[in-house]
Write a protein that holds these residues in place. Structure first.
Motif, PDB file in Angstrom:
ATOM      1  N   GLU A   1       0.524   5.429   0.213  1.00  0.00           N
ATOM      2  CA  GLU A   1      -0.336   6.591   0.423  1.00  0.00           C
ATOM      3  C   GLU A   1       0.257   7.821  -0.248  1.00  0.00           C
ATOM      4  O   GLU A   1       1.478   7.923  -0.418  1.00  0.00           O
TER       5      GLU A   1
ATOM      6  N   TRP B   1      -0.477  -2.727   5.733  1.00  0.00           N
ATOM      7  CA  TRP B   1      -0.459  -1.315   6.100  1.00  0.00           C
ATOM      8  C   TRP B   1       0.518  -0.562   5.217  1.00  0.00           C
ATOM      9  O   TRP B   1       1.557  -1.101   4.827  1.00  0.00           O
TER      10      TRP B   1
ATOM     11  N   CYS C   1      -2.865   3.903   5.554  1.00  0.00           N
ATOM     12  CA  CYS C   1      -3.824   3.131   4.773  1.00  0.00           C
ATOM     13  C   CYS C   1      -3.761   1.671   5.219  1.00  0.00           C
ATOM     14  O   CYS C   1      -2.681   1.155   5.527  1.00  0.00           O
TER      15      CYS C   1
ATOM     16  N   ARG D   1     -13.887   4.347  -2.420  1.00  0.00           N
ATOM     17  CA  ARG D   1     -13.048   3.250  -2.910  1.00  0.00           C
ATOM     18  C   ARG D   1     -13.291   3.047  -4.393  1.00  0.00           C
ATOM     19  O   ARG D   1     -14.430   3.098  -4.845  1.00  0.00           O
TER      20      ARG D   1
ATOM     21  N   LEU E   1       0.836  -1.185   0.000  1.00  0.00           N
ATOM     22  CA  LEU E   1       0.000   0.000   0.000  1.00  0.00           C
ATOM     23  C   LEU E   1       0.875   1.241   0.000  1.00  0.00           C
ATOM     24  O   LEU E   1       1.842   1.326   0.769  1.00  0.00           O
TER      25      LEU E   1
ATOM     26  N   TRP F   1      -8.585   3.918   6.560  1.00  0.00           N
ATOM     27  CA  TRP F   1      -7.583   4.835   7.083  1.00  0.00           C
ATOM     28  C   TRP F   1      -7.597   4.848   8.613  1.00  0.00           C
ATOM     29  O   TRP F   1      -8.668   4.854   9.237  1.00  0.00           O
TER      30      TRP F   1
ATOM     31  N   TYR G   1      -9.698   6.280  -0.951  1.00  0.00           N
ATOM     32  CA  TYR G   1      -9.483   7.711  -0.823  1.00  0.00           C
ATOM     33  C   TYR G   1     -10.071   8.207   0.492  1.00  0.00           C
ATOM     34  O   TYR G   1     -11.001   7.614   1.041  1.00  0.00           O
TER      35      TYR G   1
ATOM     36  N   CYS H   1      -4.687   6.081  -1.620  1.00  0.00           N
ATOM     37  CA  CYS H   1      -3.911   4.892  -1.290  1.00  0.00           C
ATOM     38  C   CYS H   1      -4.055   3.892  -2.428  1.00  0.00           C
ATOM     39  O   CYS H   1      -5.184   3.505  -2.774  1.00  0.00           O
TER      40      CYS H   1
END
Length: 117
Positions: free
Chosen positions: A6, A107, A95, A71, A4, A36, A79, A22
């Motif tokens: 961000e 994460w 995220c 999403r 992920l 989040w 988002y 993300c």
């Protein structure tokens, strides 16, 4: 392995807005939950907003009515639109994406959001 990344953090004045993004990669099975969390200095990580694969959302009490999570299922992106920002929103925003079967709980590295008064 799910990764992920961000983006969109930064410095903003109180009352302003920011939009975090993300992007998830390495996904073979779509996340059941994306969202989040945030962690301010000296505080525990807390829920900001999450969204399920079915589109249901859940927000932390302190951001309800100000933040909106969304999403893009096709792009595996999530988002966070943050409006009416307050100095107490200052934190590192992380995220998250997870799924039960097959299991993963991933994460991002985090993005700093700083709100000046």
């Amino acid at each position: 392995q799910v990764q992920l990344v961000e983006s969109g953090g930064g410095l903003v004045q109180a009352g302003g807005s920011l939009r975090l993004s993300c992007a998830a990669s390495g996904i073979a099975f779509s996340p059941s939950l994306m969202g989040w969390y945030r962690q301010a200095p000296g505080k525990q990580r807390e829920l900001v907003a999450v969204i399920t694969s079915g589109g249901s959302t859940n927000y932390g009490d302190s951001v309800k009515g100000r933040f909106t999570v969304s999403r893009d299922y096709a792009k595996n992106m999530v988002y966070l639109q943050m409006n009416t920002l307050k100095p107490e929103d200052t934190a590192v925003y992380y995220c998250s994406a997870n799924r039960g079967i097959p299991y993963y709980d991933s994460w991002g590295q985090g993005t700093q959001v700083t709100v000046s008064s």
